[in-house]
Design a protein around this motif. Structure first.
Motif, mmCIF file in Angstrom:
data_model
loop_
_atom_site.group_PDB
_atom_site.id
_atom_site.type_symbol
_atom_site.label_atom_id
_atom_site.label_comp_id
_atom_site.label_asym_id
_atom_site.label_seq_id
_atom_site.Cartn_x
_atom_site.Cartn_y
_atom_site.Cartn_z
ATOM 1 N N ASP A 37 0.850 -1.188 0.000
ATOM 2 C CA ASP A 37 0.000 0.000 0.000
ATOM 3 C C ASP A 37 0.891 1.247 0.000
ATOM 4 O OD1 ASP A 37 -1.737 2.114 0.556
ATOM 5 O OD2 ASP A 37 -3.007 0.876 1.843
ATOM 6 N N ARG A 38 1.134 1.786 -1.181
ATOM 7 C CA ARG A 38 2.070 2.906 -1.317
ATOM 8 C C ARG A 38 1.608 4.146 -0.560
ATOM 9 N NH1 ARG A 38 3.652 2.528 -7.710
ATOM 10 N NH2 ARG A 38 4.545 0.445 -7.584
ATOM 11 N N TYR A 39 0.316 4.460 -0.638
ATOM 12 C CA TYR A 39 -0.200 5.640 0.054
ATOM 13 C C TYR A 39 0.012 5.493 1.557
ATOM 14 C CZ TYR A 39 -3.300 9.160 1.941
ATOM 15 O OH TYR A 39 -3.805 10.210 2.639
ATOM 16 N N PHE A 40 -0.366 4.348 2.105
ATOM 17 C CA PHE A 40 -0.217 4.099 3.535
ATOM 18 C C PHE A 40 1.249 4.212 3.944
ATOM 19 C CE2 PHE A 40 0.319 1.211 7.164
ATOM 20 C CZ PHE A 40 -0.645 1.711 8.029
ATOM 21 N N LEU A 41 2.123 3.669 3.135
ATOM 22 C CA LEU A 41 3.559 3.717 3.404
ATOM 23 C C LEU A 41 4.051 5.157 3.480
ATOM 24 C CD1 LEU A 41 6.025 1.839 3.751
ATOM 25 C CD2 LEU A 41 6.399 2.086 1.303
ATOM 26 N N ALA A 45 5.541 6.008 7.101
ATOM 27 C CA ALA A 45 6.993 5.802 7.180
ATOM 28 C C ALA A 45 7.765 7.114 7.136
ATOM 29 C CB ALA A 45 7.442 4.905 6.030
ATOM 30 N N THR A 46 8.830 7.161 7.942
ATOM 31 C CA THR A 46 9.747 8.305 7.886
ATOM 32 C C THR A 46 11.036 7.920 7.173
ATOM 33 O OG1 THR A 46 10.630 7.735 10.065
ATOM 34 C CG2 THR A 46 8.840 9.365 9.975
ATOM 35 N N GLN A 47 11.315 6.628 7.084
ATOM 36 C CA GLN A 47 12.470 6.118 6.351
ATOM 37 C C GLN A 47 12.095 4.786 5.720
ATOM 38 O OE1 GLN A 47 15.608 5.681 9.217
ATOM 39 N NE2 GLN A 47 16.263 7.802 9.023
ATOM 40 N N LEU A 48 12.645 4.541 4.542
ATOM 41 C CA LEU A 48 12.440 3.271 3.862
ATOM 42 C C LEU A 48 13.781 2.586 3.689
ATOM 43 C CD1 LEU A 48 10.095 4.390 0.931
ATOM 44 C CD2 LEU A 48 9.430 3.452 3.123
ATOM 45 N N LEU A 49 13.814 1.282 3.908
ATOM 46 C CA LEU A 49 14.990 0.477 3.618
ATOM 47 C C LEU A 49 14.617 -0.427 2.459
ATOM 48 C CD1 LEU A 49 16.242 -0.592 7.150
ATOM 49 C CD2 LEU A 49 17.326 0.993 5.572
ATOM 50 N N ALA A 50 15.441 -0.432 1.424
ATOM 51 C CA ALA A 50 15.123 -1.218 0.237
ATOM 52 C C ALA A 50 16.263 -2.147 -0.119
ATOM 53 C CB ALA A 50 14.823 -0.284 -0.932
ATOM 54 N N LYS A 57 25.111 -5.973 -8.325
ATOM 55 C CA LYS A 57 26.359 -6.365 -7.660
ATOM 56 C C LYS A 57 26.351 -5.911 -6.204
ATOM 57 C CE LYS A 57 28.758 -6.060 -12.020
ATOM 58 N NZ LYS A 57 29.526 -5.221 -12.892
ATOM 59 N N ASP A 58 25.682 -4.803 -5.928
ATOM 60 C CA ASP A 58 25.586 -4.264 -4.578
ATOM 61 C C ASP A 58 24.538 -5.057 -3.801
ATOM 62 O OD1 ASP A 58 25.771 -2.683 -2.335
ATOM 63 O OD2 ASP A 58 24.534 -1.070 -3.147
ATOM 64 N N LYS A 59 24.884 -5.517 -2.615
ATOM 65 C CA LYS A 59 23.965 -6.329 -1.811
ATOM 66 C C LYS A 59 23.481 -5.606 -0.558
ATOM 67 C CE LYS A 59 24.404 -9.725 -4.636
ATOM 68 N NZ LYS A 59 23.442 -9.852 -5.690
ATOM 69 N N ALA A 60 23.850 -4.345 -0.383
ATOM 70 C CA ALA A 60 23.504 -3.609 0.831
ATOM 71 C C ALA A 60 22.107 -3.002 0.736
ATOM 72 C CB ALA A 60 24.520 -2.495 1.060
ATOM 73 N N LEU A 61 21.453 -2.865 1.891
ATOM 74 C CA LEU A 61 20.180 -2.156 1.961
ATOM 75 C C LEU A 61 20.451 -0.669 1.778
ATOM 76 C CD1 LEU A 61 18.472 -3.892 5.007
ATOM 77 C CD2 LEU A 61 17.924 -4.179 2.602
ATOM 78 N N THR A 62 19.518 0.030 1.157
ATOM 79 C CA THR A 62 19.662 1.461 0.923
ATOM 80 C C THR A 62 18.500 2.173 1.605
ATOM 81 O OG1 THR A 62 20.669 0.957 -1.209
ATOM 82 C CG2 THR A 62 19.948 3.219 -0.854
ATOM 83 N N MET A 63 18.772 3.334 2.223
ATOM 84 C CA MET A 63 17.757 4.073 2.957
ATOM 85 C C MET A 63 17.203 5.219 2.105
ATOM 86 S SD MET A 63 17.983 5.755 6.777
ATOM 87 C CE MET A 63 19.210 4.557 7.195
ATOM 88 N N PHE A 64 15.869 5.411 2.186
ATOM 89 C CA PHE A 64 15.181 6.471 1.443
ATOM 90 C C PHE A 64 14.215 7.187 2.369
ATOM 91 C CE2 PHE A 64 16.252 3.063 -1.461
ATOM 92 C CZ PHE A 64 16.990 3.751 -2.405
ATOM 93 N N SER A 65 13.862 8.418 1.992
ATOM 94 C CA SER A 65 12.930 9.180 2.821
ATOM 95 C C SER A 65 11.474 8.962 2.407
ATOM 96 C CB SER A 65 13.264 10.669 2.774
ATOM 97 O OG SER A 65 13.152 11.145 1.448
ATOM 98 N N ASN A 66 11.248 8.554 1.151
ATOM 99 C CA ASN A 66 9.874 8.278 0.729
ATOM 100 C C ASN A 66 9.865 7.311 -0.454
ATOM 101 O OD1 ASN A 66 10.242 9.761 -1.718
ATOM 102 N ND2 ASN A 66 9.756 11.656 -0.643
ATOM 103 N N PHE A 67 8.684 6.884 -0.823
ATOM 104 C CA PHE A 67 8.537 5.887 -1.867
ATOM 105 C C PHE A 67 8.966 6.413 -3.229
ATOM 106 C CE2 PHE A 67 6.222 3.240 -4.872
ATOM 107 C CZ PHE A 67 6.538 1.983 -4.391
ATOM 108 N N THR A 68 8.687 7.660 -3.524
ATOM 109 C CA THR A 68 9.056 8.256 -4.808
ATOM 110 C C THR A 68 10.570 8.253 -4.985
ATOM 111 O OG1 THR A 68 7.087 9.640 -4.710
ATOM 112 C CG2 THR A 68 8.783 10.293 -6.268
ATOM 113 N N GLN A 69 11.287 8.577 -3.928
ATOM 114 C CA GLN A 69 12.748 8.570 -3.984
ATOM 115 C C GLN A 69 13.252 7.163 -4.303
ATOM 116 O OE1 GLN A 69 14.755 9.353 -0.260
ATOM 117 N NE2 GLN A 69 16.517 10.266 -1.306
ATOM 118 N N TRP A 70 12.638 6.163 -3.685
ATOM 119 C CA TRP A 70 13.029 4.775 -3.968
ATOM 120 C C TRP A 70 12.759 4.415 -5.428
ATOM 121 C CZ3 TRP A 70 9.838 0.741 -5.557
ATOM 122 C CH2 TRP A 70 10.480 -0.491 -5.673
#
Length: 146
Positions: A37-41, A45-50, A57-70
């Motif tokens: 549920d993108r709207y609910f997220l 959410a104040t931070q997203l981990l993706a 090749k990169d296996k690390a989680l990346t942090m974002f401030s919102n869904f659009t940024q991701w």
């Protein structure tokens, strides 16, 4: 002070979604939330981990401030990981798959399958009706379904 929620918005009506959203916004601890549920997220959410895209090749989680940024990051990552025409391997066409013949037992089962399904559906329907009778709903122990 940690909530872990897996798809908490599934099958909720609008009023209940609003109450859940408000409660999570007021929660002072950390929340690990998995949702489609993108709207609910975006509201909660104040931070997203993706996780990185498949094949990256990169296996690390990346942090974002919102869904659009991701979403913007994901498009960039997919473009970076897409093979170029020069580096792409030329694949040979696959040979057509050989036809596999069913055994006698498999053929017999296939021929009976539709009738077996109809019989099972009839039993399910009968048991569903019987289980909803008031006498059985008030005394489930005595209901044996036979």
């Amino acid at each position: 002070n940690l909530l872990i929620l897996d798809e908490p918005t599934n099958d909720l009506d609008i009023a209940t979604l609003n109450v859940l959203e408000q409660c999570l916004q007021e929660f002072s601890g950390a929340i690990i939330l998995v949702t489609h549920d993108r709207y609910f997220l975006d509201q909660v959410a104040t931070q997203l981990l993706a996780f990185p895209p498949l094949g990256s090749k990169d296996k690390a989680l990346t942090m974002f401030s919102n869904f659009t940024q991701w979403e913007e990051w994901l498009v960039e990552q997919v473009d970076l990981n897409r093979p170029t025409k020069a580096s792409a391997k030329i694949e040979e066409p696959l040979a057509p798959a050989k036809k596999v013949k069913l055994t006698f037992k498999e053929q017999h089962e296939l021929e009976k399958m539709e009738r077996t399904i109809h019989e099972a559906e009839a039993v399910l329907s009968r048991l569903t009706q019987e289980s909803s009778l008031p006498k059985n709903m008030s005394n489930a122990v005595s209901f044996d379904g036979s």
